[in-house]
Design a protein around this motif. Structure first.
Motif, PDB file in Angstrom:
ATOM      1  N   THR A 143      12.941   5.253   8.754  1.00 37.98           N
ATOM      2  CA  THR A 143      12.155   5.361   9.816  1.00 37.98           C
ATOM      3  C   THR A 143      10.422   5.466   9.580  1.00 37.98           C
ATOM      4  N   ASP A 144      10.173   5.083   7.962  1.00 34.65           N
ATOM      5  CA  ASP A 144       8.927   4.894   7.694  1.00 34.65           C
ATOM      6  C   ASP A 144       8.998   4.180   6.342  1.00 34.65           C
ATOM      7  N   TRP A 145       7.815   3.503   6.119  1.00 39.59           N
ATOM      8  CA  TRP A 145       7.865   2.625   4.961  1.00 39.59           C
ATOM      9  C   TRP A 145       6.466   2.769   4.256  1.00 39.59           C
ATOM     10  N   PRO A 146       6.207   2.710   2.908  1.00 41.67           N
ATOM     11  CA  PRO A 146       4.742   2.887   2.543  1.00 41.67           C
ATOM     12  C   PRO A 146       4.287   1.673   2.734  1.00 41.67           C
ATOM     13  N   GLY A 147       2.573   1.717   3.219  1.00 35.56           N
ATOM     14  CA  GLY A 147       1.782   0.585   3.627  1.00 35.56           C
ATOM     15  C   GLY A 147       1.947   0.239   4.903  1.00 35.56           C
ATOM     16  N   TRP A 148       3.157   1.082   5.684  1.00 29.92           N
ATOM     17  CA  TRP A 148       2.953   0.739   7.133  1.00 29.92           C
ATOM     18  C   TRP A 148       2.724   1.969   8.093  1.00 29.92           C
ATOM     19  N   ALA A 149       2.362   1.976   9.177  1.00 30.57           N
ATOM     20  CA  ALA A 149       2.223   2.933   9.978  1.00 30.57           C
ATOM     21  C   ALA A 149       2.469   2.414  11.677  1.00 30.57           C
ATOM     22  N   PHE A 150       3.112   3.449  12.428  1.00 31.28           N
ATOM     23  CA  PHE A 150       3.499   3.031  13.756  1.00 31.28           C
ATOM     24  C   PHE A 150       2.366   3.654  14.653  1.00 31.28           C
ATOM     25  N   VAL A 151       1.527   2.521  14.965  1.00 31.18           N
ATOM     26  CA  VAL A 151       0.467   2.710  16.093  1.00 31.18           C
ATOM     27  C   VAL A 151       0.554   2.123  17.114  1.00 31.18           C
ATOM     28  N   GLY A 152       0.451   2.662  18.399  1.00 39.09           N
ATOM     29  CA  GLY A 152       0.186   2.072  19.358  1.00 39.09           C
ATOM     30  C   GLY A 152       1.654   1.248  20.029  1.00 39.09           C
ATOM     31  N   GLU A 154       3.658  -0.070  17.847  1.00 43.67           N
ATOM     32  CA  GLU A 154       3.722  -1.205  16.895  1.00 43.67           C
ATOM     33  C   GLU A 154       3.556  -0.871  15.401  1.00 43.67           C
ATOM     34  N   TRP A 155       4.060  -1.670  14.445  1.00 46.79           N
ATOM     35  CA  TRP A 155       3.773  -1.204  13.177  1.00 46.79           C
ATOM     36  C   TRP A 155       2.659  -2.010  12.658  1.00 46.79           C
ATOM     37  N   VAL A 156       1.852  -1.352  11.890  1.00 42.21           N
ATOM     38  CA  VAL A 156       0.612  -2.125  11.344  1.00 42.21           C
ATOM     39  C   VAL A 156       0.413  -1.516  10.085  1.00 42.21           C
ATOM     40  N   GLU A 157      -0.303  -2.587   9.139  1.00 42.68           N
ATOM     41  CA  GLU A 157      -0.709  -2.019   7.849  1.00 42.68           C
ATOM     42  C   GLU A 157      -1.325  -0.755   7.606  1.00 42.68           C
ATOM     43  N   ASP A 158      -1.006   0.043   6.793  1.00 48.28           N
ATOM     44  CA  ASP A 158      -1.921   1.342   6.685  1.00 48.28           C
ATOM     45  C   ASP A 158      -1.942   1.226   4.983  1.00 48.28           C
ATOM     46  N   SER A 159      -3.394   1.366   4.656  1.00 46.58           N
ATOM     47  CA  SER A 159      -3.900   1.177   3.667  1.00 46.58           C
ATOM     48  C   SER A 159      -3.808   2.501   2.825  1.00 46.58           C
ATOM     49  N   SER A 160      -3.438   3.592   3.348  1.00 47.95           N
ATOM     50  CA  SER A 160      -3.610   4.900   2.771  1.00 47.95           C
ATOM     51  C   SER A 160      -2.638   5.041   1.654  1.00 47.95           C
ATOM     52  N   ASP A 161      -1.369   4.356   2.155  1.00 48.20           N
ATOM     53  CA  ASP A 161      -0.431   4.529   0.737  1.00 48.20           C
ATOM     54  C   ASP A 161      -0.131   3.292   0.383  1.00 48.20           C
ATOM     55  N   ALA A 162      -0.981   2.229   0.628  1.00 43.60           N
ATOM     56  CA  ALA A 162      -0.427   0.716   0.218  1.00 43.60           C
ATOM     57  C   ALA A 162      -0.428   0.580  -1.364  1.00 43.60           C
ATOM     58  N   GLU A 199       7.343  -8.434   7.147  1.00 41.26           N
ATOM     59  CA  GLU A 199       7.254  -8.846   5.825  1.00 41.26           C
ATOM     60  C   GLU A 199       6.272  -7.893   5.001  1.00 41.26           C
ATOM     61  N   ASP A 200       6.737  -8.252   3.638  1.00 41.87           N
ATOM     62  CA  ASP A 200       5.846  -7.278   2.569  1.00 41.87           C
ATOM     63  C   ASP A 200       4.597  -7.849   3.106  1.00 41.87           C
ATOM     64  N   PRO A 201       3.487  -6.980   3.372  1.00 42.58           N
ATOM     65  CA  PRO A 201       2.047  -7.294   3.524  1.00 42.58           C
ATOM     66  C   PRO A 201       1.444  -7.569   2.034  1.00 42.58           C
ATOM     67  N   PRO A 202       0.291  -8.287   2.201  1.00 44.81           N
ATOM     68  CA  PRO A 202      -0.102  -8.655   1.044  1.00 44.81           C
ATOM     69  C   PRO A 202      -0.866  -7.443   0.129  1.00 44.81           C
ATOM     70  N   PRO A 203      -0.783  -7.618  -1.052  1.00 51.65           N
ATOM     71  CA  PRO A 203      -1.397  -6.510  -1.634  1.00 51.65           C
ATOM     72  C   PRO A 203      -2.846  -6.186  -1.488  1.00 51.65           C
ATOM     73  N   PRO A 204      -3.489  -5.134  -1.279  1.00 56.25           N
ATOM     74  CA  PRO A 204      -4.629  -4.815  -0.987  1.00 56.25           C
ATOM     75  C   PRO A 204      -5.759  -5.384  -1.981  1.00 56.25           C
ATOM     76  N   SER A 205      -7.028  -5.812  -1.223  1.00 53.97           N
ATOM     77  CA  SER A 205      -7.835  -6.222  -2.238  1.00 53.97           C
ATOM     78  C   SER A 205      -8.605  -5.136  -2.624  1.00 53.97           C
ATOM     79  N   SER A 206      -9.681  -5.227  -3.426  1.00 52.79           N
ATOM     80  CA  SER A 206     -10.740  -4.313  -4.035  1.00 52.79           C
ATOM     81  C   SER A 206     -11.535  -3.792  -3.101  1.00 52.79           C
ATOM     82  N   GLY A 207     -11.871  -4.511  -1.931  1.00 50.52           N
ATOM     83  CA  GLY A 207     -12.827  -3.987  -0.760  1.00 50.52           C
ATOM     84  C   GLY A 207     -12.156  -3.178   0.086  1.00 50.52           C
TER      85      GLY A 207
END
Length: 246
Positions: A143-152, A154-162, A199-207
């Motif tokens: 029901t949930d995966w790290p790096g993702w959040a269900f918003v509006g 749809e699933w969007v990338e979530d940097s808080s636990d990426a 798919e697997d989101p790209p790894p977060p950049s330093s910014g």
């Protein structure tokens, strides 16, 4: 010429009477004083001398020779530490062997390089745990995966636990401790540990935003222990060292 013998002179008679009286007084006194003069004080009894204490041996006892050997150091062998995808949910399979220790449970820590760690406690020495940041329902469906959040809707990338999708150091502590670096289980044709259609989101950049550094703050998850798992996979060299005492 005859001399007539008359009565003694009165003065001589008085002398004799006085002498007789004195004698009568002195004789009883002498008789009374005689026992006192001859008597002696009763002997006194002195207590016998106390016996001298027996001499004591003050020499220290000779210590018994000992052949003491320090106990062997505790060791740990990390047999398996492998990420897997099962039913589109991410898991970590692990297996450790320990020797010379009374430890019977393990603590697994996912080390966050820039924030609070994720810790699973009171785990058996072999098993499977759900990857932190992921969630499943009662039937095991994700029901949930790290790096993702269900918003509006749809699933969007979530940097808080990426950070949980990046290569990460995992520490297993029993006594002693072993560590290894593992990666998030990649998608395969039969299993994808990502939201549907993602798919697997790209790894977060330093910014990009990350979890703030919370110092010693630790997010603790209840240990989710599966049955013993016997599988091939990544075998990680054990990191052996003496356990730290608390």
């Amino acid at each position: 010429m005859l001399t007539s013998v008359g009565s003694p002179h009165p003065s001589k008679r008085r002398h004799s009477v006085r002498a007789l009286a004195v004698t009568c007084l002195l004789v009883p006194a002498a008789l009374l004083a005689a026992p006192a003069l001859g008597a002696t004080a009763p002997p006194t009894t002195e207590p016998p001398p106390s016996p001298s204490p027996a001499p004591t041996n003050t020499d220290a006892p000779t210590p018994e020779p000992t052949n003491y050997e320090p106990p062997p150091e505790p060791t740990m062998l990390l047999n398996v530490l492998s990420p897997i995808c099962d039913g589109d949910a991410p898991y970590l399979v692990y297996d450790v062997d320990v020797e010379n220790t009374e430890g019977s449970t393990a603590t697994i820590t996912f080390v966050n390089p820039s924030g609070g760690n994720v810790v699973y406690t009171d785990l058996p020495l072999s098993g499977t745990i759900l990857w932190p940041g992921a969630a499943v329902d009662g039937s095991g469906a994700p029901t949930d995966w790290p790096g993702w959040a269900f918003v509006g809707g749809e699933w969007v990338e979530d940097s808080s636990d990426a950070w949980l999708r990046n290569p990460i150091t995992v520490t297993i502590e029993v006594n002693p401790t072993a560590s290894a670096t593992v990666s998030y289980p990649p998608a395969t044709p039969s299993c994808s540990a990502n939201p549907p259609g993602r798919e697997d989101p790209p790894p977060p950049s330093s910014g990009e935003a990350r979890l703030p550094n919370t110092g010693t703050e630790t997010l603790t998850y209840a240990g989710i222990a599966g049955g013993l798992v016997v599988l091939g996979g990544l075998t990680v060299a054990a990191v052996r060292r003496r356990a730290h005492q608390g």
